[in-house]
Design a protein around this motif. Structure first.
Motif, PDB file in Angstrom:
ATOM      1  N   GLN A 236       0.823  -1.206   0.000  1.00 37.89           N
ATOM      2  CA  GLN A 236       0.000   0.000   0.000  1.00 37.89           C
ATOM      3  C   GLN A 236       0.859   1.259   0.000  1.00 37.89           C
ATOM      4  O   GLN A 236       0.446   2.307  -0.494  1.00 37.89           O
ATOM      5  N   SER A 237       2.070   1.159   0.575  1.00 38.98           N
ATOM      6  CA  SER A 237       2.961   2.320   0.612  1.00 38.98           C
ATOM      7  C   SER A 237       3.727   2.506  -0.694  1.00 38.98           C
ATOM      8  O   SER A 237       4.493   3.463  -0.828  1.00 38.98           O
ATOM      9  N   CYS A 238       3.517   1.614  -1.645  1.00 42.76           N
ATOM     10  CA  CYS A 238       4.266   1.678  -2.897  1.00 42.76           C
ATOM     11  C   CYS A 238       3.968   2.965  -3.659  1.00 42.76           C
ATOM     12  O   CYS A 238       4.871   3.567  -4.242  1.00 42.76           O
ATOM     13  N   ASP A 239       2.693   3.400  -3.662  1.00 42.13           N
ATOM     14  CA  ASP A 239       2.334   4.622  -4.368  1.00 42.13           C
ATOM     15  C   ASP A 239       3.081   5.830  -3.800  1.00 42.13           C
ATOM     16  O   ASP A 239       3.545   6.696  -4.551  1.00 42.13           O
ATOM     17  N   ILE A 240       3.189   5.881  -2.485  1.00 42.86           N
ATOM     18  CA  ILE A 240       3.884   7.006  -1.852  1.00 42.86           C
ATOM     19  C   ILE A 240       5.356   7.014  -2.236  1.00 42.86           C
ATOM     20  O   ILE A 240       5.931   8.057  -2.577  1.00 42.86           O
ATOM     21  N   LYS A 241       5.983   5.838  -2.214  1.00 44.38           N
ATOM     22  CA  LYS A 241       7.393   5.755  -2.562  1.00 44.38           C
ATOM     23  C   LYS A 241       7.624   6.082  -4.036  1.00 44.38           C
ATOM     24  O   LYS A 241       8.574   6.789  -4.392  1.00 44.38           O
ATOM     25  N   LEU A 242       6.748   5.554  -4.907  1.00 38.79           N
ATOM     26  CA  LEU A 242       6.897   5.838  -6.331  1.00 38.79           C
ATOM     27  C   LEU A 242       6.658   7.314  -6.623  1.00 38.79           C
ATOM     28  O   LEU A 242       7.357   7.914  -7.448  1.00 38.79           O
ATOM     29  N   GLU A 243       5.680   7.908  -5.949  1.00 41.20           N
ATOM     30  CA  GLU A 243       5.414   9.340  -6.135  1.00 41.20           C
ATOM     31  C   GLU A 243       6.629  10.165  -5.721  1.00 41.20           C
ATOM     32  O   GLU A 243       7.029  11.106  -6.432  1.00 41.20           O
ATOM     33  N   ALA A 244       7.226   9.801  -4.580  1.00 38.36           N
ATOM     34  CA  ALA A 244       8.414  10.529  -4.124  1.00 38.36           C
ATOM     35  C   ALA A 244       9.584  10.334  -5.086  1.00 38.36           C
ATOM     36  O   ALA A 244      10.343  11.279  -5.358  1.00 38.36           O
ATOM     37  N   ALA A 245       9.723   9.107  -5.620  1.00 37.79           N
ATOM     38  CA  ALA A 245      10.818   8.842  -6.562  1.00 37.79           C
ATOM     39  C   ALA A 245      10.635   9.631  -7.858  1.00 37.79           C
ATOM     40  O   ALA A 245      11.597  10.189  -8.402  1.00 37.79           O
ATOM     41  N   LEU A 246       9.382   9.706  -8.365  1.00 43.13           N
ATOM     42  CA  LEU A 246       9.123  10.476  -9.577  1.00 43.13           C
ATOM     43  C   LEU A 246       9.354  11.965  -9.339  1.00 43.13           C
ATOM     44  O   LEU A 246       9.891  12.669 -10.213  1.00 43.13           O
ATOM     45  N   THR A 247       8.943  12.448  -8.165  1.00 45.38           N
ATOM     46  CA  THR A 247       9.173  13.853  -7.841  1.00 45.38           C
ATOM     47  C   THR A 247      10.665  14.160  -7.804  1.00 45.38           C
ATOM     48  O   THR A 247      11.124  15.162  -8.382  1.00 45.38           O
ATOM     49  N   ASP A 248      11.417  13.309  -7.132  1.00 49.52           N
ATOM     50  CA  ASP A 248      12.867  13.510  -7.059  1.00 49.52           C
ATOM     51  C   ASP A 248      13.509  13.440  -8.445  1.00 49.52           C
ATOM     52  O   ASP A 248      14.376  14.256  -8.782  1.00 49.52           O
ATOM     53  N   PHE A 249      13.067  12.478  -9.253  1.00 47.79           N
ATOM     54  CA  PHE A 249      13.623  12.346 -10.599  1.00 47.79           C
ATOM     55  C   PHE A 249      13.282  13.567 -11.458  1.00 47.79           C
ATOM     56  O   PHE A 249      14.107  14.045 -12.247  1.00 47.79           O
ATOM     57  N   GLY A 250      12.054  14.092 -11.297  1.00 47.77           N
ATOM     58  CA  GLY A 250      11.671  15.282 -12.032  1.00 47.77           C
ATOM     59  C   GLY A 250      12.537  16.478 -11.676  1.00 47.77           C
ATOM     60  O   GLY A 250      12.990  17.230 -12.561  1.00 47.77           O
ATOM     61  N   TYR A 251      12.805  16.670 -10.372  1.00 47.64           N
ATOM     62  CA  TYR A 251      13.684  17.769  -9.958  1.00 47.64           C
ATOM     63  C   TYR A 251      15.105  17.564 -10.482  1.00 47.64           C
ATOM     64  O   TYR A 251      15.788  18.525 -10.851  1.00 47.64           O
ATOM     65  N   ARG A 252      15.566  16.322 -10.487  1.00 49.18           N
ATOM     66  CA  ARG A 252      16.900  16.046 -11.022  1.00 49.18           C
ATOM     67  C   ARG A 252      16.975  16.390 -12.512  1.00 49.18           C
ATOM     68  O   ARG A 252      17.981  16.922 -12.995  1.00 49.18           O
ATOM     69  N   LEU A 253      15.911  16.053 -13.257  1.00 53.73           N
ATOM     70  CA  LEU A 253      15.882  16.395 -14.677  1.00 53.73           C
ATOM     71  C   LEU A 253      15.907  17.908 -14.881  1.00 53.73           C
ATOM     72  O   LEU A 253      16.603  18.420 -15.774  1.00 53.73           O
ATOM     73  N   HIS A 254      15.158  18.638 -14.039  1.00 57.04           N
ATOM     74  CA  HIS A 254      15.169  20.097 -14.147  1.00 57.04           C
ATOM     75  C   HIS A 254      16.562  20.656 -13.851  1.00 57.04           C
ATOM     76  O   HIS A 254      17.034  21.567 -14.552  1.00 57.04           O
ATOM     77  N   ALA A 255      17.206  20.126 -12.814  1.00 60.97           N
ATOM     78  CA  ALA A 255      18.549  20.594 -12.477  1.00 60.97           C
ATOM     79  C   ALA A 255      19.536  20.274 -13.594  1.00 60.97           C
ATOM     80  O   ALA A 255      20.390  21.102 -13.949  1.00 60.97           O
ATOM     81  N   ALA A 256      19.424  19.074 -14.162  1.00 65.73           N
ATOM     82  CA  ALA A 256      20.320  18.693 -15.258  1.00 65.73           C
ATOM     83  C   ALA A 256      20.075  19.580 -16.474  1.00 65.73           C
ATOM     84  O   ALA A 256      21.023  19.968 -17.173  1.00 65.73           O
ATOM     85  N   ARG A 257      18.809  19.911 -16.738  1.00 70.72           N
ATOM     86  CA  ARG A 257      18.505  20.792 -17.872  1.00 70.72           C
ATOM     87  C   ARG A 257      19.115  22.179 -17.664  1.00 70.72           C
ATOM     88  O   ARG A 257      19.700  22.761 -18.596  1.00 70.72           O
ATOM     89  N   ARG A 258      19.000  22.712 -16.435  1.00 67.44           N
ATOM     90  CA  ARG A 258      19.569  24.036 -16.164  1.00 67.44           C
ATOM     91  C   ARG A 258      21.095  24.019 -16.291  1.00 67.44           C
ATOM     92  O   ARG A 258      21.689  24.962 -16.834  1.00 67.44           O
ATOM     93  N   ARG A 259      21.720  22.946 -15.805  1.00 65.02           N
ATOM     94  CA  ARG A 259      23.178  22.860 -15.928  1.00 65.02           C
ATOM     95  C   ARG A 259      23.606  22.757 -17.387  1.00 65.02           C
ATOM     96  O   ARG A 259      24.600  23.356 -17.797  1.00 65.02           O
ATOM     97  N   ALA A 260      22.831  21.979 -18.177  1.00 73.03           N
ATOM     98  CA  ALA A 260      23.172  21.837 -19.598  1.00 73.03           C
ATOM     99  C   ALA A 260      23.041  23.166 -20.323  1.00 73.03           C
ATOM    100  O   ALA A 260      23.899  23.534 -21.139  1.00 73.03           O
ATOM    101  N   ILE A 261      21.981  23.914 -20.030  1.00 77.54           N
ATOM    102  CA  ILE A 261      21.792  25.218 -20.671  1.00 77.54           C
ATOM    103  C   ILE A 261      22.904  26.175 -20.272  1.00 77.54           C
ATOM    104  O   ILE A 261      23.435  26.938 -21.097  1.00 77.54           O
ATOM    105  N   ALA A 262      23.284  26.149 -18.976  1.00 79.69           N
ATOM    106  CA  ALA A 262      24.358  27.026 -18.508  1.00 79.69           C
ATOM    107  C   ALA A 262      25.674  26.704 -19.195  1.00 79.69           C
ATOM    108  O   ALA A 262      26.432  27.607 -19.583  1.00 79.69           O
ATOM    109  N   ARG A 263      25.951  25.398 -19.379  1.00 76.83           N
ATOM    110  CA  ARG A 263      27.195  25.016 -20.051  1.00 76.83           C
ATOM    111  C   ARG A 263      27.195  25.468 -21.507  1.00 76.83           C
ATOM    112  O   ARG A 263      28.213  25.926 -22.027  1.00 76.83           O
ATOM    113  N   VAL A 264      26.050  25.330 -22.172  1.00 79.19           N
ATOM    114  CA  VAL A 264      25.966  25.776 -23.567  1.00 79.19           C
ATOM    115  C   VAL A 264      26.169  27.277 -23.675  1.00 79.19           C
ATOM    116  O   VAL A 264      26.911  27.774 -24.542  1.00 79.19           O
TER     117      VAL A 264
END
Length: 291
Positions: A236-264
């Motif tokens: 039953q706690s799987c949804d909470i863990k998956l939601e947190a993992a997707l949220t963390d992954f989404g923030y990581r993607l945003h951070a990686a996108r900002r770093r890539a743009i800054a490098r360019v």
């Protein structure tokens, strides 16, 4: 959107208490029956065959429209699930459009079922011609019974039915609707799957065994995945863990996108600042030199 396995209503000590075992026994029984009595496949397909015309159902607009609906409805569901996942990654601070387990369950079901089991394993291994391609129905190939291996037919194979497998994978949607609608939705989806299977037989595209065994295999897979994602204690706690993992992954993607743009931007700025053409003064015209 809650998945409920209502095994408590099944009489204890019976096969119905264990749906995966029941689905496995039914699929094995169907396989043994069609291997032992292959003429049943020919007899059923014969109902839809007309000498000199082949399978006339292929020319009926209504049946072709129904087939198209059966193809595009599962595709639409897949696209909606993908869009929901993409939106979550784009806006990680917001809740997922669909519960993560729901997305993971149906993604796994379609990938492991129609994609891998049917088109990745069975169709390449089982060299069975379609009814419309065999000699009995105006074709040039010999009839091959279900589960036959080792032949030499390599084009447009029949076993098992991919479309029947896909629509069978839609039936578990009934377990995610409110309880008062569950039986009705289950019956509607089952009828839709049965009509799709019958449509494929009428088109001379599949034998009866192709669609029944495909449905049995997908039922086994859907029940197994349902138990994996919803039936085990503590999931039953799987949804909470998956939601947190997707949220963390989404923030990581945003951070990686900002770093890539800054490098360019840094690289472009560095290139421009070091360009010799930019360091030299602009050449003066003859009129400017005279003044």
């Amino acid at each position: 959107m809650v998945y409920v396995i209502d095994a408590a209503r099944a009489p204890r000590g019976t096969v119905a208490e264990k749906p995966l075992l029941l689905a496995t026994l039914v699929t094995l029984s169907l396989s043994a029956f069609f291997v032992s009595f292959p003429a049943v496949d020919l007899a059923v397909s014969q109902f839809f065959y007309v000498e000199g015309q082949g399978f006339p159902a292929t020319k009926m607009t209504a049946l072709n429209t129904f087939r198209a609906f059966g193809q595009y409805f599962p595709l639409a569901l897949t696209i909606v699930l993908v869009i929901g996942l993409v939106l979550k990654l784009i806006y990680p601070s917001r809740a997922s459009l669909f519960p993560p387990r729901f997305t993971l369950y149906f993604s796994s079901l379609f990938l492991l079922g129609p994609a891998l089991t049917v088109n990745g394993i069975l169709k390449p291994l089982i060299d069975r011609p379609r009814p419309r391609n065999i000699i009995d129905f105006g074709g040039t190939e010999h009839f091959i019974h279900a589960w036959a291996l080792g032949g030499d037919y390599f084009d447009d194979r029949s076993f098992v039915s991919g479309e029947a497998a896909v629509v069978t994978c839609l039936i578990p949607l009934a377990f995610f609707v409110p309880v008062v609608w569950r039986r009705c939705v289950f019956c509607l989806l089952s009828v839709f799957a049965a009509l799709t299977a019958l449509n494929r037989i009428a088109f001379g595209a599949h034998f009866l065994s192709d669609v029944l065994i495909a449905s049995g295999l997908m039922a086994m897979l859907s029940i197994a995945l349902g138990h994996l994602f919803y039936g085990r204690p503590g999931v039953q706690s799987c949804d909470i863990k998956l939601e947190a993992a997707l949220t963390d992954f989404g923030y990581r993607l945003h951070a990686a996108r900002r770093r890539a743009i800054a490098r360019v931007l840094d690289a472009v700025t560095s290139r421009l600042s070091l360009s010799p053409a930019l360091l030299q003064p602009a050449p003066s015209t003859k009129a400017e030199r005279q003044n």
